[in-house]
Enzyme design. Structure first.
Site, PDB file in Angstrom:
ATOM      1  CB  SER A  50      -0.960  -0.038   1.193  1.00 29.30           C
ATOM      2  OG  SER A  50      -1.999   0.887   1.025  1.00 29.30           O
ATOM      3  CG  ASP A  87      -4.591  -1.453   0.537  1.00 35.14           C
ATOM      4  OD1 ASP A  87      -3.476  -1.970   0.727  1.00 35.14           O
ATOM      5  OD2 ASP A  87      -4.905  -0.339   0.972  1.00 35.14           O
TER       6      ASP A  87
END
Length: 681
Positions: free
Chosen positions: A408, A525
């Site tokens: 991320s 993510d």
């Protein structure tokens, strides 16, 4: 935390291991991640250690006389195996992971300490009196390395300057480890050159005896040339390696490209602790790689993790889809060696090699020597700006990081650093968001918001302003990006293809951003599946991992909330009562007020990540936790606050970082008088 007793009736003597608290086991154990279908231990390794399954599962199998495996026992989390006595050396039993598993390996010495109750428990406080959830000290013990290491350098193309690569690798390996190194150069008898040493005069067939005549080798290592007339037998190869192990700490075996499919080369691959397969970045070499790995797999069985493809790139050459082809057809590319073309083909040009070539080959030497340093950067939204502060402290103190893995926000920061931007340039890029309208320029609403409110395309374009269309092969450091496959919920590790596309997938926060489609797969993510990718670095051969965990623990958040409430009570007044009456209206009208939808989603995700990140921290050598209590959606406009906290935690533990990166391994090898070796045939 305690696990229940093992259900395996064959091993009641290990039941005390399952009852011991993890804080007592971890300082004495080596946590390891084993992908499905990999061998955990085999043969007499069952006697060397005890194994405790934390997650996943495994099977103990015995290889029958017909070569087929027979399942003896199936083991689940909380169960143990190993620490068996008097197991014969020729035993054909092995333990294989049936799923992705995390297993503690407890060496016999520590196993006996635990069984006898010696040395008691291990304190859970660091030197500053912090609680365990806030500790920064190393959490992982140093893994034991073999006393002697055999590394095969197999070249799959005649156009790669094999002599230069192996020569430089041997030189750097000695420089990094200060240990004895021998480079064994196999070549057809009629192609041996006089510069490699004296004419061959010893036969390799049968028992091998080490020669002692001088050769023109580099002062840093010994050179032994072996002329191949006929196919060397397995017994002669075994005799050669046994003799070399008695004299050298590291043994590099350079094999000729023309014999890459020969049975004796495959025998060397089987007998090596590590094997590098060097290939050119072209489609034909990919299929050669697939064939060699398939043939080697028939000899090595499920022990294939030590075979690592290395792609050699000429000056100005890019991967151009070669990396993706290799990943699909044969195996992912482990590392790249740049400026490795036919123009520099002899060791005499070693002083004129390109800096990128030198850095890449030296990185391979550091992997062989167990000195690779890796940096794992966690997810954490705006809190991830703290990674920049840590990077700045590392650079200012000359601390070298070889490999990076990020998830991320950690993937976003890590990609820029891996590309070549230094800490000051990273700070400049981050502070561009401090402008009044800069953050709004990254928001691209999606209508209708069926899969997410934001597309994330503007964030990707911003990253591409810095990286362009760079691929992983263009990066100055090896880099891995985590993403989550939305269909299977598996972790996906990106190390090939376009960097910006992989990062785009890694930052696609579910519920906020639209999922990303790559090659027919849907990704979200990376922090969902792996917010702190420590084990990915271990899989890449990194032996020293620094983890930066920007995800605050519940204890830290609770402390911050209590302090905030106490401050609010002290500041109460007439005006305060008026604003408190207006607060509900503000929350209804202000989309970015505390408690908005984006903040609820982000906090929910971070809450699910805390325990996963804690488990990853236990596999790192050093964990840095910036003093971050919380963040809000609009904190992207204040990167300086988080960068300062990253600098603060890195500077506080600078001595520990230096001690980790400069740690010297114990070799216990006898003093070795340098004398170059003769060639043999």
């Amino acid at each position: 935390m305690k696990f229940g007793r093992s259900n395996t009736p064959r091993e009641p003597r290990l039941s005390f291991v399952t009852q011991a608290p993890l804080e007592q086991l971890l300082p004495r154990a080596h946590p390891g991640f084993y992908p499905a279908n990999t061998v955990i231990c085999e043969g007499n390794q069952f006697s060397d250690a005890a194994y405790f399954i934390l997650s996943g599962g495994c099977e103990v199998r015995r290889i029958r006389r017909d070569g087929k495996p027979q399942v003896c026992t199936r083991l689940n989390p909380g169960e143990t195996f190993g620490a068996e006595e008097n197991r014969p050396e020729d035993d054909r039993t092995l333990a294989v992971a049936t799923t992705d598993s995390v297993i503690l390996r407890i060496d016999r010495k520590h196993f006996e300490e635990l069984r006898s109750g010696r040395n008691g428990g291990v304190p859970r406080l660091n030197g500053n009196g912090h609680r365990a959830s806030e500790r920064i000290l190393p959490l992982r013990t140093v893994p034991e390395r073999p006393s002697h290491q055999v590394v095969t350098l197999a070249f799959l193309s005649e156009h790669i300057p094999a002599s230069l690569v192996s020569h430089q690798l041997a030189r750097y390996l000695h420089g990094e480890t200060n240990a004895s190194v021998v480079l064994v150069r196999f070549a057809p008898y009629d192609q041996l050159v006089a510069a490699d040493g004296c004419p061959p005069n010893v036969s390799l067939n049968g028992e091998f005896k080490m020669a002692a005549r001088l050769a023109n080798a580099d002062p840093a290592f010994e050179l032994l040339t072996v002329g191949i007339k006929t196919e060397p037998s397995p017994s002669s190869i075994a005799s050669l390696l046994d003799e070399l192990r008695r004299r050298f700490r590291y043994i590099l075996l350079e094999t000729p490209a023309g014999d890459r499919h020969s049975p004796w080369v495959l025998e060397l691959l089987r007998r090596s602790e590590l094997a590098y397969l060097f290939l050119e970045a072209r489609s034909g070499d990919v299929f050669e790689l697939e064939r060699v790995m398939r043939e080697a797999g028939m000899r090595c069985g499920s022990r294939m993790g030590h075979l690592k493809p290395i792609a050699c790139l000429s000056a100005g050459q890019g991967a151009d889809g070669f990396d993706l082809l290799a990943q699909r057809v044969a195996a992912p590319i482990h590392m790249y060696v740049r400026y490795c073309g036919p123009s520099s083909a002899t060791p005499q040009s070693a002083n004129r090699v390109a800096p990128a070539f030198e850095a890449d080959v030296r990185r391979l030497a550091r992997e062989i020597g167990g000195k690779l340093v890796g940096l794992a950067l966690s997810s954490g939204a705006a809190k991830g700006f703290a990674h920049i502060g840590v990077i700045q402290v590392l650079e200012e103190n000359g601390i070298e990081v070889d490999v990076i893995a990020g998830s991320s926000m950690g993937a976003y920061v890590g990609s820029l650093w891996a590309y070549g931007y230094d800490g000051r340039e990273l700070e400049r890029l981050a502070r561009e968001l401090e402008g009044r309208w800069a953050l709004w320029g990254l928001i691209d609403p999606v209508f209708p918001p069926r899969q997410g409110f934001l597309g994330g395309v503007r964030v990707k374009k911003r990253l591409m302003r810095s990286l362009g269309e760079a691929r992983f092969s263009d990066l100055s450091r090896p880099f891995r990006v985590m993403a989550t496959n939305l269909e299977t919920l598996e972790r996906s590790v990106f190390g090939a293809g376009e960097v910006a596309t992989a990062v785009h997938a890694s930052i696609a926060v579910p519920g906020i951003c639209v999922p990303i489609r790559i090659d027919g797969e849907t990704y979200i993510d990376g922090g969902i599946a792996d917010p702190l990718p420590v084990d990915v670095l271990h899989d890449m051969g990194v032996s020293r991992v620094i983890a930066v965990d920007a995800i605050p623990t519940p204890d830290r958040i609770r402390y911050a909330l209590e302090a905030e409430r106490e401050l609010a009570r002290q500041q109460r007044g007439r005006s305060g009562r008026f604003f408190r009456k207006m607060l509900p209206l503000d929350r209804q009208l202000n989309f970015f007020a505390r408690g908005n939808l984006f903040e609820i989603l982000m906090r929910s995700i971070h809450g699910a990540q805390v325990r996963v990140a804690e488990a990853s921290c236990r596999m790192a050598d050093l964990v840095l936790r910036p003093n971050i209590c919380d963040d809000r959606w609009l904190d992207y406009r204040n990167p300086g606050k988080f960068m300062a906290l990253g600098r603060e935690i890195a500077e506080q533990h600078l001595e520990q970082i230096k001690a980790l990166t400069t740690r010297t391994e114990m070799t216990h090898e006898p003093p070795h008088a340098h004398s170059s070796l003769a060639g043999i045939a």
